[in-house]
Design an enzyme around this catalytic site. Structure first.
Site, short mmCIF file in Angstrom:
data_model
loop_
_atom_site.label_atom_id
_atom_site.label_comp_id
_atom_site.label_asym_id
_atom_site.label_seq_id
_atom_site.Cartn_x
_atom_site.Cartn_y
_atom_site.Cartn_z
N GLU A 171 -0.15 -0.51 5.80
CA GLU A 171 0.86 0.06 6.70
C GLU A 171 0.75 1.57 6.78
OE1 GLU A 171 4.50 1.87 8.12
OE2 GLU A 171 3.69 2.03 6.08
N ASP A 216 0.85 -1.19 0.00
CA ASP A 216 0.00 0.00 0.00
C ASP A 216 0.88 1.24 0.00
OD1 ASP A 216 0.69 -0.56 2.83
OD2 ASP A 216 -0.58 1.18 3.24
#
Length: 451
Positions: free
Chosen positions: A156, A92
């Site tokens: 994250e 991500d």
């Protein structure tokens, strides 16, 4: 770099690495599904899963984590009786911010001035590619000498803790002798660095209300309490006159004992405008690695274009607090909430909502894994000695893994050196750093297996 079979293999794989990073960067995998389609993150997760399967990984799975995102897991068996190493990265990314401010499209990997530009190129899709390159180099030179687990996180950057909660519920999944977190970076390009400390983090959404509805600023302004003004006042109270973080009860005077960070170098790395001073006191390393740092991430208020002459009834902000090692993030959260509530002016109503938290982290640099990495870095970066540095950012998963596996050694390396401009416009990665760190990781796995 001197002749070395592993290094030669990695060099030959760099065109493939660029193609794969181009494919991975193309996914707009921001794990904020109010802004970006969930299908983009799912596409990136499937890309990583397919890549692991192509390398012979077993038990490849898309793990549905409690925050609504997916982490990708795979296991590559090594020789019988070998040690187990967990390799971590995340797929991500941060939002691209102002797309118009990018020199090239943020989700199209573009080469310019010897660097590869694109959101996630360094943080941390490049980390996924680094792990793949290291493993491929080992497979081409005698095989992978350890059992390898790979985990690629899907949220994250959001700090929502999905993988941490999943790991706590399935503690056997990520168990390993050593964990390599591929999400930090070198102190500067060409200087091999392991990160030994991380600041923790807490995020609060702050809502201030003063009126039942907006009022005409000519008719009521001057006596009616302005919620936006109240919010500005309370946010300003979080800093001392010199810009230091000043949350009541939160220690802010610790010192960093390690690699120094020259002020002029920091100004250059941070691209501070001429004539603008740095904030805080003490050495730069103290301020960014050993002390708390508060940042106002955003404010909800009327934009200048289209604003009306009104006293605002409500306003809100998102506040981040970075927490240094030695301070408990939960306690820091309570102090931040108490500070905001006690400094709100005019009796305005204030509500705080915690939306993310992670504890700070300190590594044990005396462990055998650090010796194995130092030897590997010496080959990958000839003439340079491995350095120890702090990291102002947070990787909450580190503390979860340290708590779950207290005997595991944890090393933090990665591609996010200052020129990478992670989280900012025009993020990029140095292909030379990608190559050297891939070599270092491969040699580390060989060294570690031999110990």
């Amino acid at each position: 770099m001197p002749s070395n079979p592993v290094a030669e293999t990695v060099a030959s794989l760099m065109p493939t690495a660029r193609r794969e990073l181009t494919e991975l960067v193309a996914f707009q995998s921001v794990a904020d599904f109010d802004q970006f389609p969930k299908s983009e993150s799912e596409g990136a997760a499937n890309w990583v899963a397919d890549a692991l399967r192509a390398e012979g990984f077993q038990d490849v799975a898309l793990l549905d984590t409690p925050d609504g995102t997916q982490s990708v897991y795979g296991f590559l068996p090594g020789p019988e009786g070998a040690k187990t190493v967990l390799l971590y990265a995340h797929y991500d990314v941060q939002p691209p911010l102002d797309v118009a401010g990018w020199t090239s499209p943020p989700f199209e990997l573009t080469e310019r001035d010897g660097r590869w530009y694109g959101r996630g190129a360094a943080d941390c899709k490049g980390g996924v590619i680094m792990h793949l390159l290291a493993l491929r180099a080992l497979k081409a030179n005698g095989g992978v000498p350890v059992h390898v687990k790979v985990i690629a996180e899907g949220s994250e950057e959001q700090g929502t803790g999905g993988l941490e909660r999943y790991a706590e519920a399935h503690p056997e999944l990520l168990e390993a002798d050593t964990i390599v977190i591929g999400d930090t970076g070198n102190f500067r390009v060409g200087l091999p660095t392991v990160t030994t400390t991380l600041r923790g983090m807490t995020m609060l959404r702050v809502q201030v209300d003063t009126l039942e509805g907006n009022l005409h600023s000519g008719q009521f302004g001057g006596a009616a309490p302005d919620a936006l003004a109240a919010l500005i006042r309370v946010l300003d109270s979080l800093r001392a006159e010199d810009g230091s973080t000043a949350v009541e009860g939160l220690p802010a005077d610790s010192s960093w004992d390690g690699l120094a960070y020259a002020e002029e170098q920091f100004r250059q790395d941070a691209k501070v405008l001429d004539g603008v001073g740095l904030i805080g006191s003490g050495a730069v390393a103290d301020r960014i690695w050993a002390r708390p740092a508060v940042t106002v991430l955003g404010i909800d208020c009327p934009p200048v274009v289209g604003a009306t002459p009104s006293v605002q009834a409500g306003a809100r902000a998102l506040v981040s607090l970075r927490v240094p090692p030695g301070t408990d993030a939960a306690e820091a959260t309570k102090l931040l909430q108490a500070h905001l509530e006690s400094h709100i002016p005019w009796g305005a109503r204030v509500r705080t909502e915690q939306i993310g938290q992670g504890q700070p982290f300190s590594a044990d640099t005396t462990s055998p894994a650090y010796t194995a990495m130092a030897d590997a870095m010496a080959v990958a970066y000839p003439g340079e000695e491995m350095q120890y540095a702090g990291q102002g950012g947070s990787i909450p998963l580190c503390n979860t893994l340290a708590a779950l596996y207290p005997r595991a050694e944890i090393l933090l390396i990665g591609l996010s050196e200052p020129e990478a401009q992670i989280h900012a416009l025009n993020e990029s990665v140095s292909p030379e750093e990608l190559e050297r760190l891939s070599v270092a990781e491969a040699l580390f796995l060989q060294n570690y297996a031999a110990n």
